[in-house]
Structures are given as structure tokens and as C-alpha cells.
Write an enzyme that holds these catalytic residues in place. Structure first.
Site, short mmCIF file in Angstrom:
data_model
loop_
_atom_site.label_atom_id
_atom_site.label_comp_id
_atom_site.label_asym_id
_atom_site.label_seq_id
_atom_site.Cartn_x
_atom_site.Cartn_y
_atom_site.Cartn_z
N GLU A 1 38.43 44.61 38.63
CA GLU A 1 39.51 44.06 39.45
C GLU A 1 40.43 43.33 38.51
OE1 GLU A 1 41.76 41.51 40.84
OE2 GLU A 1 40.09 40.42 41.76
N CYS B 1 45.62 37.03 41.36
CA CYS B 1 46.00 38.42 41.11
C CYS B 1 46.72 39.02 42.31
CB CYS B 1 44.75 39.25 40.80
SG CYS B 1 43.93 38.78 39.27
#
Length: 459
Positions: A227, A261
Site C-alpha cells: 500500500e 496516502c
């Protein structure tokens, strides 16, 4: 290896790096524990996870205070993070056995065929500082409950959080070494991945770190979940309710001090509402309270480290030099701590850092688009593909647009967020593999096909 309070620049604690003998001993212990842990009934593993959820809730203030001290998260958001960790533990405590039950498949009469999902061994988790509890628990809750054991390599500035997380499992009654932590720098991670006692790797971090982990894991033929970064588009259509949308836009950009993010980073606004949105959004950003992260009234605290703030400012300065208009902010605050104010950029050239790079802080890039087609083109004009959102008065119109956006997570009239119940993943340079939901728990298992027939006869 020091934990430094980013609000005061004071050293909280100095941590000794683990030497090779310590790492070797901990990997040995993890491997040995796996042999018994995999045989522990999943009902028992679920009960222990439910106990971990209780420990988190009972000590939420303690853990939140530690998070805020080590990386500057506003205290109310830190408390919410601990509560979310308890939620993911509750979720898998209730559903892990269901998600991992044998799947029976009909083939031919007289035979029994099914798929079983079996743990693979110790899994290394290379985790970031920005959500120091959540990122670890969304990995550990499913994969430990699946019968694996976890080896954590946390970011050095949140080693205190790593120790606290280990204490959660200890307080919950887990056997020793089901969860263990390594205090090592990034340059030693490859050696751990190469170790035969490590059977998989999950990383949340930068695209650069993801490439390095993927290269080593691929050479070793070990499964990975990555990720990575994002430059998420926040698409505002011409019918969006602007007051409410601007308020949510400011929250989407500055949550966790802008260090997320999946934070909205590029705001793509239809030209029919562009001027009004920019005005409303800039005022929403201006109204945010920047200050002491231990104060419940604070909206935006410090950046986690001095070097991160410096990099962010360099990106802003380079974008302005390239022709971007600075509407708000744009200079580090003249005070102790690593404070960068909410910042708004418009008229950003296509080749400026604010368009081409991930800005990991409370800096928003607002881009005028002519229509939906241009919004889609600009939204997808990035190496990243983590999250995206569409804002409109017509939910069906927004949903139709989701099919054209290249991202692992797309929301309509909702800030992009992870949720234990639904898969979370990225595409392109934002990584691969799935976390959370029934899909995430199966990333580090051996999907085994079993085919059984009666013994053949001699007749």
C-alpha cells in the site's frame, strides 16, 4: 534511533538498534511459535483478538497520547485511531472463521473436493509512522487470526508505539512471540525478507520503498501486499453543493495534518463553479486551527519530522516558482516544532511538483477543468491510483463517473477512508494486494485444493 516530539522538538526516548543476534533470536522465536499457533483453534484466536479490542478501548487515552507525542497527530484523531483499531479487532474476531472456512466445490460423483485456507508462517510488516497504530492493526488483526505470526518493523520515530502495540497483545493474553517487533533501520529490511523464516511481507509506505521490497520479495518468491503513495483527485462537478463540499474538501486535505496516502490532494473543479469553490475552500482552510496537537481544539498539528516539512516546503516553493498562484499559506510557521500551515495553490502548471508529486502535508492543489471528460483525464494523469472522490448533487451521475477513474478506492460524496468491512487496495504506483474485508485475510494463506475419492477396488 530517537523518538522526537515534532511539536516541541524535544527527544522523547532513544532506542537501541537490535543487533543481528537479537534479530536472529526473534525470528527463531517467531518460527517456533508459528508451529503451535497454527494449531490453535480459530475460535481461540478469535477470542484473543476480541480481548485485544478490549485492551485498546480500556487504554485509548494512553495510546492516543503516545501517538500524539511521537508523530504529532491531533489528540482527538489519535483517540479515534485507537477506537478504529478496536473495531478491526472486533470485526475479525466475529468473522475470521467464516472467511477462512473450507470452500466445498462439486466436481464428480463419489469425490469430495474443497479449498482450505492455511497460514503460511511469520509475515513481516514494514509499517509507516503516519497511522502508527491503525496500519499495524489492520495488518495484524486478520493475519494473526488466520494462524500466521507477525514480525513488525516500524518506523524509527514511532518505536514507542511499536512497544505499546506489543503490549496490547501481551495484555490480551496472546502467547509470546505471536507478535514481535524488530528495531532496525530501512537498510536492514532486505536481509529480513531474505530470511527463510519469513514467509511473506506487507508494506505501507512510499513507492520507492515498495519497489525495493517488491524486488527482494520477488527474488525470494514471497507474497507481498504493498500500500503505497497517492495523489488522490477530489472531483467537484458543476452541480455540487459548494458550502458542504468545500468543508469536506478541507477536512479531506488536512486530516492527520495532511499526512495520509488517501488524503485528497488534487482538487479538480468544474469551471462553472471554480471561482466560488476556490473562495469557499480557501476560507475553510484559513479557518483551521494550527497548534498544539494535545489541545482538542487543534485541527492541524505539526509535520512528523523536520525533513518532511522541509521537503514539503521545497515542493511548494518549486511549484510557485514554476508559475503556481499561492492563495494561502506557503511558509513554515516561525515557532518551535515542525509546523506547516494549510496551503492552497491554484494555476499550477502541469509539470510542477504540486501536480506531478505526492505532497505529504496540508497543501492543496486546485485545478480548473472544463467538463467531466477533462476531469477524468486530469484525475488519471498521475502515476498513482490509490483513492478518488466525486462530489455532485446527483449520486447516479457520480457513480457513473467512478467507472472511468483509475483507483483502488472511489467514493461519491464521501471522503475516501478505509473500513474493515470493505477491501482496500491501490493500483499503478500505489501498489497491489488487498487489505481488510474477507479478501484481505486471504492474502497470506495457502489456498490449498483437496481432492478425496474412495480407494480404488481390485475388481
Amino acid at each position: 534511533m530517537k523518538s522526537i516530539n515534532p511539536a516541541t522538538e524535544e527527544v522523547i526516548e532513544t532506542h537501541e538498534e537490535h543487533d543481528e543476534a537479537t534479530v536472529d533470536a526473534r525470528l527463531d522465536a517467531a518460527w517456533d511459535r508459528f508451529e503451535s499457533w497454527r494449531e490453535t483453534p480459530i475460535s481461540r484466536r478469535e477470542k484473543l483478538l476480541a480481548a485485544a479490542a478490549d485492551v485498546l478501548r480500556e487504554n485509548s487515552e494512553e495510546y492516543a497520547t503516545l501517538m500524539t507525542a511521537e508523530m504529532g497527530k491531533p489528540i482527538e484523531q489519535a483517540v479515534s485511531e485507537v477506537e478504529k483499531c478496536a473495531w478491526v479487532c472486533d470485526y475479525y474476531a466475529e468473522h475470521a472463521a467464516e472467511f477462512l472456512q473450507d470452500e466445498h466445490i462439486g466436481t464428480v460423483p463419489g469425490s469430495k473436493t474443497y479449498v482450505s485456507y492455511e497460514p503460511i508462517g511469520p509475515v513481516l510488516a514494514v509499517m509507516p509512522w503516519n497511522f502508527p497504530f491503525w496500519q499495524v492493526f489492520r495488518f495484524a488483526a486478520p493475519h494473526i487470526t488466520a494462524g500466521n505470526v507477525a514480525v513488525l518493523k516500524h518506523a524509527p520515530n514511532v518505536f514507542g508505539c511499536a512497544d505499546a502495540i506489543a503490549s496490547v497483545f501481551e495484555r490480551a493474553g496472546y502467547p509470546d512471540d505471536v507478535f514481535t517487533s524488530l528495531r532496525i533501520p530501512a537498510e536492514r529490511v532486505a536481509g529480513v525478507i531474505e530470511d527463510d523464516r519469513v514467509r511473506g511481507v506487507s508494506l505501507t509506505g512510499s513507492t520507492r520503498a515498495g519497489r525495493a521490497v517488491a524486488e527482494t520479495s520477488g527474488r525470494e518468491l514471497k507474497p507481498t501486499v504493498l500500500e503505497l503513495g497517492g495523489s488522490d483527485p477530489f472531483v467537484v462537478l458543476d452541480d455540487a453543493p459548494l458550502e458542504a463540499t468545500a468543508e469536506r474538501a478541507a477536512r479531506a486535505r488536512t486530516q492527520n495534518n495532511g499526512q495520509s496516502c488517501i488524503a485528497a490532494k488534487r482538487f479538480l473543479v468544474h469551471e462553472a463553479v471554480y471561482d466560488e469553490f476556490v473562495e469557499r475552500f480557501t476560507e475553510e482552510m484559513r479557518a483551521l486551527t494550527v497548534g498544539d496537537p494535545t489541545d482538542p481544539e487543534t485541527d492541524v498539528g505539526p509535520q512528523a519530522r523536520a525533513d518532511l516539512m522541509e521537503t514539503l516546503h521545497e515542493q511548494v516553493a518549486a511549484s510557485v516558482e514554476a508559475g503556481a498562484t499561492l492563495r494561502l499559506g506557503g511558509e513554515p510557521l516561525d515557532r518551535p516544532g515542525h509546523y506547516y500551515p494549510p496551503t492552497v495553490l491554484t494555476d499550477v502548471p502541469e509539470d510542477a511538483p504540486a501536480r506531478t508529486e505526492e505532497l505529504f502535508g496540508p497543501v492543496a492543489t486546485v485545478i480548473r477543468v472544463e467538463d467531466e471528460a477533462e476531469a477524468v483525464r486530469v484525475a488519471n494523469d498521475t502515476p498513482y491510483g490509490l483513492g478518488a472522490s466525486v462530489w455532485t448533487a446527483d449520486a447516479e451521475r457520480g457513480e457513473a463517473l467512478t467507472t472511468k477513474l483509475t483507483a483502488g478506492n472511489v467514493a461519491v460524496n464521501h471522503v475516501v477512508a478505509s473500513d474493515p468491512r470493505v477491501p482496500f487496495s491501490g493500483t499503478k504506483d500505489s501498489g497491489y494486494g488487498t487489505e481488510l474485508s474477507r479478501h484481505g485475510i486471504r492474502e497470506f494463506v495457502n489456498t490449498k485444493t483437496v481432492w478425496v475419492e474412495d480407494a480404488p477396488t481390485d475388481e
